[in-house]
Design a protein around this motif. Structure first.
Motif, short mmCIF file in Angstrom:
data_model
loop_
_atom_site.label_atom_id
_atom_site.label_comp_id
_atom_site.label_asym_id
_atom_site.label_seq_id
_atom_site.Cartn_x
_atom_site.Cartn_y
_atom_site.Cartn_z
N LEU A 73 0.84 -1.20 0.00
CA LEU A 73 0.00 0.00 0.00
C LEU A 73 0.88 1.26 0.00
CD1 LEU A 73 -2.81 1.28 0.18
CD2 LEU A 73 -2.69 1.03 2.67
N ILE A 74 1.92 1.25 0.82
CA ILE A 74 2.83 2.41 0.88
C ILE A 74 3.59 2.56 -0.43
CG2 ILE A 74 4.89 3.32 2.04
CD1 ILE A 74 3.71 2.01 4.63
N TYR A 109 0.30 15.97 -13.23
CA TYR A 109 -0.95 15.95 -12.47
C TYR A 109 -2.16 15.67 -13.37
CZ TYR A 109 -4.98 17.53 -9.80
OH TYR A 109 -6.18 17.58 -9.18
N THR A 110 -3.02 14.73 -12.90
CA THR A 110 -4.31 14.49 -13.57
C THR A 110 -5.36 14.25 -12.48
OG1 THR A 110 -4.05 12.08 -13.68
CG2 THR A 110 -3.16 13.37 -15.54
N GLU A 111 -6.62 14.44 -12.85
CA GLU A 111 -7.71 14.21 -11.88
C GLU A 111 -7.80 12.73 -11.50
OE1 GLU A 111 -11.40 15.82 -13.17
OE2 GLU A 111 -10.68 17.90 -13.22
N GLU A 112 -7.47 11.84 -12.47
CA GLU A 112 -7.51 10.39 -12.19
C GLU A 112 -6.49 10.03 -11.12
OE1 GLU A 112 -7.37 11.72 -15.15
OE2 GLU A 112 -9.25 11.09 -16.14
N LEU A 113 -5.28 10.62 -11.25
CA LEU A 113 -4.24 10.35 -10.25
C LEU A 113 -4.63 10.93 -8.89
CD1 LEU A 113 -0.94 11.00 -12.27
CD2 LEU A 113 -1.68 8.82 -11.30
N GLN A 114 -5.27 12.10 -8.91
CA GLN A 114 -5.71 12.71 -7.66
C GLN A 114 -6.74 11.83 -6.95
OE1 GLN A 114 -4.45 15.53 -6.26
NE2 GLN A 114 -5.69 14.95 -4.49
N GLU A 115 -7.63 11.22 -7.75
CA GLU A 115 -8.65 10.31 -7.19
C GLU A 115 -8.00 9.05 -6.62
OE1 GLU A 115 -12.31 9.13 -5.94
OE2 GLU A 115 -11.77 11.07 -6.82
N GLU A 116 -6.99 8.55 -7.37
CA GLU A 116 -6.26 7.36 -6.90
C GLU A 116 -5.55 7.65 -5.58
OE1 GLU A 116 -2.49 4.51 -8.21
OE2 GLU A 116 -3.38 5.86 -9.70
N LEU A 117 -4.94 8.85 -5.48
CA LEU A 117 -4.24 9.24 -4.26
C LEU A 117 -5.21 9.34 -3.08
CD1 LEU A 117 -1.46 10.11 -3.14
CD2 LEU A 117 -2.12 12.47 -3.60
N LYS A 118 -6.42 9.86 -3.38
CA LYS A 118 -7.44 9.97 -2.33
C LYS A 118 -7.82 8.59 -1.80
CE LYS A 118 -12.21 11.47 -1.58
NZ LYS A 118 -13.46 11.94 -2.24
N ASN A 119 -8.00 7.61 -2.71
CA ASN A 119 -8.36 6.25 -2.30
C ASN A 119 -7.24 5.61 -1.47
OD1 ASN A 119 -10.82 6.37 -3.64
ND2 ASN A 119 -9.97 5.56 -5.56
N THR A 154 -4.99 7.17 0.27
CA THR A 154 -4.94 7.87 1.56
C THR A 154 -5.98 7.30 2.52
OG1 THR A 154 -4.19 9.90 0.47
CG2 THR A 154 -5.12 10.12 2.68
N GLU A 155 -7.19 7.03 1.99
CA GLU A 155 -8.26 6.45 2.82
C GLU A 155 -7.87 5.06 3.31
OE1 GLU A 155 -11.66 6.65 0.30
OE2 GLU A 155 -12.02 8.79 0.66
N GLN A 156 -7.21 4.28 2.44
CA GLN A 156 -6.78 2.93 2.84
C GLN A 156 -5.71 3.00 3.93
OE1 GLN A 156 -6.04 0.05 -0.44
NE2 GLN A 156 -6.91 1.64 -1.77
N LEU A 157 -4.79 3.96 3.79
CA LEU A 157 -3.77 4.15 4.82
C LEU A 157 -4.41 4.55 6.14
CD1 LEU A 157 -1.05 6.00 2.70
CD2 LEU A 157 -0.67 3.88 3.97
N ASP A 158 -5.45 5.38 6.07
CA ASP A 158 -6.20 5.77 7.27
C ASP A 158 -6.83 4.54 7.93
OD1 ASP A 158 -5.61 8.44 7.10
OD2 ASP A 158 -7.40 8.94 5.94
N SER A 159 -7.49 3.70 7.12
CA SER A 159 -8.20 2.54 7.65
C SER A 159 -7.27 1.52 8.30
CB SER A 159 -9.02 1.86 6.56
OG SER A 159 -8.17 1.31 5.57
N LEU A 160 -6.03 1.40 7.75
CA LEU A 160 -5.05 0.46 8.32
C LEU A 160 -4.21 1.11 9.42
CD1 LEU A 160 -3.68 -1.42 5.15
CD2 LEU A 160 -5.16 -2.34 6.94
N ASP A 161 -4.44 2.40 9.67
CA ASP A 161 -3.66 3.16 10.65
C ASP A 161 -2.17 3.01 10.36
OD1 ASP A 161 -3.30 4.83 12.80
OD2 ASP A 161 -3.25 3.21 14.27
#
Length: 594
Positions: free
Chosen positions: A97-98, A112-122, A124-131
């Motif tokens: 994941l990292i 930079y693209t919006e698709e990459l920004q969306e991927e980064l957001k997802n 980031t959320e996974q990193l949050d969920s796994l702490d």
């Protein structure tokens, strides 16, 4: 509670028994140094525990859920892999994941693209969920400390030192319970070794390591396990404690051997008188006597004795005058001069790539300086022990390789011994004299190469990273030899303990071409460096404080005070007028004739 249990493990290589029926455990957070002479099976044991090799008999039992990472002595990698692909090759979900997060950040920075920004957001959320943010921060810290910033570089383009750093990073960042490290400090510079020492000291992971770095062992290890006489002996303490207890153990073994011999002498006299097993007691006594006769006899470790007569040095030994050397426009040595004197012991220190090995090639005449002159004395004969043992002939037999240097050598006691006798002195038994060099262990090859160098009877020894792959016992003997060596000595090494014992003067390479000369050993240099860094840090702190300190307010004059008081009265008057105007506007009255 053990996370790894080794039960009655045995292993042989050819006709040589490495270890037999050894058993031990590794507990959570335990830090163990595995020691023993070269060829005793240390690296083989590490590989068996890491499931990279198999035993002849016995078991390695892992507690459920236990994960192991293994740093091999020589890093194994796919040549076309990039640094990031190698470092994050673990199958751990967190590590993967990292890896994806870092790759995504790298892509966004480039394009930079919006698709990459969306991927980064997802991600980031996974990193949050796994702490996993703390883990991600720790990984970045490790990579930064090791100087690994450009992840796109291919593995097959890296130097030996950088390869070791990448392999070390891969082993340290993995989410595991046990770190197995085989000579982790080889090819690392002193700053990296000191950082690694601090890291291993703080980590909660269990550690099993093989290393020649005695300061590292002494500082981080809670236990010493030694392979000796095909068995394993455990010492609950650091290296200093081991040295003390090892002497006590050997003494007790020798005393027990003497006791058995005394008892056996009596029993043999009884047997000679024609004792017959007429009763159960007599039979048991005969069996005990036979057991003692056929026992595995303990003898103290054989000592390597290094001793050569040494050639006579001339009045002129080696003089370098205003030498300079550059590569691709980068200066590695700039206008350096020095006259070597009899029995000098010089250590060379500096970061990887700072020009240390280049300097050795220049002074031995293997390279030519861009400017300046190297004048080698007519009686000066170099013995060059390079860090990769490049002169080893892997297809030759051990005895033929040594005879290539000399058939006989004169010792400093006046005696002359043959190449085969010198091999036995270096703990190469007759049984392996006709084994090919390529079949020796890494440490045995280094020991053989050292013998090859000494058999030429040099009077000026140059040792480039001599401690790599040599066992601690051989290093101790080599240190004693170098202290009595009648010629000159230059040593390049990152082994602080070794340098402290054998050198008394330093050449410090700064990486920009300048070479600073300092009297003293490695610890003296490190202490001076630490004090200099502390002074610089304090100076920067004072400068930052001075800039951030609020400017002291200037005391107001009587006139300024009077003007200030009247300004405040004027402000009050204007505030009242503003309120009246606001009220007029808000009343809805459209007449502004007043």
């Amino acid at each position: 509670m053990n996370i790894v249990s080794v039960d009655k493990l045995s292993k042989s290589q050819g006709n040589k028994q490495l270890f037999k029926n050894i058993s031990f455990g590794i507990e959570e957070s335990q830090k163990i140094a595995l020691i023993g002479v070269n060829g005793c099976g240390k690296s083989t044991l590490l590989k068996i525990i890491a499931d990279k090799d198999h035993s002849d008999s016995g078991d390695v039992i892992l507690r459920k859920g236990v994960k192991i990472n293994f740093l091999e002595q020589i890093p194994i990698f796919k040549p076309d892999d990039t640094i990031i692909e190698h470092i994050f090759s673990s199958d751990s979900p967190k590590v993967q994941l990292i890896k994806n997060y870092e790759l995504c950040c790298e892509k966004i920075n480039k394009n930079y693209t919006e698709e990459l920004q969306e991927e980064l957001k997802n991600l980031t959320e996974q990193l949050d969920s796994l702490d996993a943010w703390h883990y991600e921060s720790e990984i970045k810290s490790v990579l930064s400390e090791l100087g690994l910033n450009d992840f796109s570089i291919k593995m097959n383009t890296l130097s030996g030192g950088m390869l070791k750093k990448v392999a070390l990073a891969q082993s340290l960042i993995d989410d595991v319970n046990l770190l197995i490290l085989d000579e982790p400090t080889n090819h690392l510079d002193i700053d990296t070794i000191q950082w690694l020492q601090s890291y291993l000291q703080k980590t909660n992971k269990a550690i099993l390591l093989v290393t020649h770095d005695r300061y590292l062992v002494d500082d981080i290890c809670t236990d010493i396990y030694e392979i000796d006489h095909n068995g394993i002996y455990q010492y609950n303490g650091n290296y200093s404690y081991y040295i003390e207890k090892k002497a006590e153990l050997e003494n007790s073994f020798l005393q027990e051997e003497q006791r058995i011999k005394s008892v056996l002498r009596v029993e043999l006299e009884w047997l000679k008188r024609g004792a017959k097993a007429r009763s159960t007691k007599q039979k048991a006594r005969i069996d005990r006597a036979n057991t003692m006769i056929n026992r595995e006899k303990y003898k103290a470790d054989e000592e390597i004795e290094l001793s050569i007569s040494g050639r006579r040095l001339g009045k002129k030994i080696l003089e370098v005058e205003n030498i300079s050397k550059s590569y691709s426009g980068k200066s590695v040595i700039n206008d350096f001069s020095y006259k070597f004197k009899s029995q000098e012991r010089i250590g060379i220190v500096g970061a990887n790539g700072s020009g240390k090995t280049t300097f050795l090639k220049l002074v031995t005449g293997n390279e030519t300086p861009d400017k300046g002159k190297v004048d080698i004395g007519i009686n000066t004969f170099f013995g060059f022990f390079d860090q990769y043992s490049t002169a080893l002939e892997l297809d030759m037999t051990v005895i033929d390789y040594v005879k290539e240097s000399a058939l006989f050598i004169k010792l400093n006691n006046g005696k002359t011994i043959s190449a085969s006798q010198m091999l036995e002195t270096f703990l190469f038994p007759t049984a392996i004299h006709y084994t090919t060099v390529g079949k020796l262990s890494g440490g045995e090859k280094r020991r053989l190469f050292l013998l090859h160098v000494l058999m030429k009877n040099p009077n000026f020894l140059i040792l480039d990273e001599p401690t790599n792959d040599l066992d601690i016992k051989t290093l101790s003997v080599l240190e004693d030899f170098l202290n009595d060596f009648p010629g000159c000595l230059i040593v390049v090494s990152h082994d602080r303990y070794f340098m402290d014992r054998v050198v008394d003067y330093l050449f410090v390479f700064d990486g920009q071409g300048e070479i600073k000369q300092l009297p003293g050993n490695y610890s003296d240099y490190l202490e001076e460096k630490r004090e200099l860094e502390e002074t610089l840090k304090l100076s920067i702190q004072k400068e930052v404080y001075a800039k951030s300190k609020p400017v002291e307010k200037k005391k107001l004059s009587f006139k300024e005070k009077y003007e200030l008081e009247n300004i405040e009265k004027e402000i009050d008057k204007l505030e009242k007028e503003k309120i009246e105007l606001d009220n007029n506007f808000s009343s809805g009255d459209s007449s502004f004739d007043n």
